[in-house]
Design an enzyme around this catalytic site. Structure first.
Site, PDB file in Angstrom:
ATOM      1  N   TYR A   6      33.043  37.355  44.931  1.00 32.62           N
ATOM      2  CA  TYR A   6      33.142  36.461  46.081  1.00 32.62           C
ATOM      3  C   TYR A   6      34.184  36.929  47.101  1.00 32.62           C
ATOM      4  O   TYR A   6      33.917  36.927  48.306  1.00 32.62           O
ATOM      5  CB  TYR A   6      33.515  35.084  45.529  1.00 32.62           C
ATOM      6  CG  TYR A   6      33.570  33.975  46.537  1.00 32.62           C
ATOM      7  CD1 TYR A   6      32.410  33.407  47.033  1.00 32.62           C
ATOM      8  CD2 TYR A   6      34.789  33.464  46.977  1.00 32.62           C
ATOM      9  CE1 TYR A   6      32.463  32.371  47.943  1.00 32.62           C
ATOM     10  CE2 TYR A   6      34.847  32.427  47.884  1.00 32.62           C
ATOM     11  CZ  TYR A   6      33.689  31.879  48.362  1.00 32.62           C
ATOM     12  OH  TYR A   6      33.745  30.855  49.270  1.00 32.62           O
TER      13      TYR A   6
ATOM     14  N   LYS B   5      33.373  37.826  50.949  1.00 33.84           N
ATOM     15  CA  LYS B   5      33.928  37.067  52.067  1.00 33.84           C
ATOM     16  C   LYS B   5      34.802  37.947  52.970  1.00 33.84           C
ATOM     17  O   LYS B   5      34.950  37.663  54.156  1.00 33.84           O
ATOM     18  CB  LYS B   5      34.698  35.850  51.552  1.00 33.84           C
ATOM     19  CG  LYS B   5      33.799  34.803  50.874  1.00 33.84           C
ATOM     20  CD  LYS B   5      32.752  34.248  51.830  1.00 33.84           C
ATOM     21  CE  LYS B   5      31.996  33.061  51.260  1.00 33.84           C
ATOM     22  NZ  LYS B   5      30.950  32.541  52.162  1.00 33.84           N
TER      23      LYS B   5
END
Ligand SMILES: NC(=O)c1ccc[n+]([C@@H]2O[C@H](COP(=O)([O-])OP(=O)(O)OC[C@H]3O[C@@H](n4cnc5c(N)ncnc54)[C@H](OP(=O)(O)O)[C@@H]3O)[C@@H](O)[C@H]2O)c1
Length: 263
Positions: free
Chosen positions: A155, A159
């Site tokens: 993640y 991001k």
């Protein structure tokens, strides 16, 4: 003749931050195309918002991990005869699993959802905005992109991509009247941690770290209108970003390894 209402496309509009974008953009008078997998939720939100704000609300149930998902969205826009003025690439989740033990279908699916679909939708929609010399794009990144890396968090890497891409696109598009903002929320009340399976851990984090989606979205909409390429919502998140960002890479690595509550 009256000016046509601006049209907004929001991915991940069936819950949390995406549903809040839908509510605030409808209140501002935008027509909406709401996209996510759970069509029943999208439809009830669309019924509520079109009734309350007299805007047109369309829904499309699509799984954005599918490689043909963006083409499906564009075909739906063609059918509606819509040009998108406001794009919110929000759909996302975090798997929170050991990379080497996670099947490629899941790893690739997360990348498809939060990197490829976001990039492809922007690539397909931005040229029309540039031609019409007006557009607003919000790509939902995370405070994780500005924080030390966390073990087993694909993640954070995803991001970070969203953050850097958004800044780069803003430089390219802004002279043509199109603003791009990377939204970097911290902990925000939504279904995110239920999906991630980390609700118990999240519930033990201090309340000061949490924001309501209404406040996050309000700040994001103001930021993109003002032409800010990055929006870190809330004073606590701003303070954390200011402290974490200048950390040397070696120290960030050690801090990320030692203090990852979701490990
Ligand atoms: N909440 C936080 O603390 C936090 C912090 C930083 C960043 N963010 C980011 O904020 C964004 C929104 O998250 P949230 O907090 O609002 O979480 P949420 O309440 O779980 O909402 C996630 C949304 O993404 C959609 N989605 C997930 N997988 C999808 C798929 N395969 N295809 C289409 N849509 C999909 C979900 O819809 P369906 O399940 O109906 O498909 C849902 O509408 C995400 O990008 C997340 O990474 C959240």
């Amino acid at each position: 003749m009256s000016t046509p209402r601006r049209k907004a496309l929001i991915t991940g509009a069936s819950a949390g931050i995406g549903a809040t974008f839908a509510r605030q953009l409808a209140a501002q008078g935008h027509d909406l195309l709401l996209v996510a997998r759970r069509g029943d939720r999208l439809q009830s939100l669309a019924d509520e918002l079109s009734g309350r704000h007299q805007v047109q609300c369309e829904v499309l149930s699509v799984d954005l991990t599918r490689v043909d998902a963006s083409a499906t969205v564009m075909a739906h826009l063609d059918k509606l005869g819509w040009h998108i003025d406001f794009l919110v690439n929000n759909a996302g989740l975090s798997g929170h699993t050991k990379f080497a033990q996670t099947p490629w279908s899941q790893v690739g699916g997360e990348m498809q959802l939060m990197m490829t679909a976001l990039t492809e939708l922007t690539h397909r929609i931005a040229p029309g905005m540039i031609e019409r010399r007006w557009g607003r794009i919000i790509n939902v990144s995370s405070l994780a992109a500005l924080s030390p890396p966390g073990e087993s968090l694909l993640y954070s890497a995803i991001k970070s991509y969203v953050l850097v891409l958004s800044q780069s696109l803003d430089m390219e598009f802004k002279p043509h009247g199109v603003h791009v903002t990377a939204l970097c929320p911290g902990f925000t009340h939504s279904e995110f941690h239920d999906v991630m399976g980390t609700r118990n851990i999240a519930n033990h984090l201090p309340g000061i770290l949490w924001q309501q989606p209404d406040a996050v979205v309000k700040e994001a909409l103001a930021a993109v209108m003002a032409g800010k390429p990055v929006c870190v919502p809330g004073w606590v998140n701003k303070l954390l970003a200011a402290i974490m960002r200048p950390t040397p890479l070696w120290l960030g690595y050690r801090l990320g390894k030692a203090f990852n509550p979701f490990k």
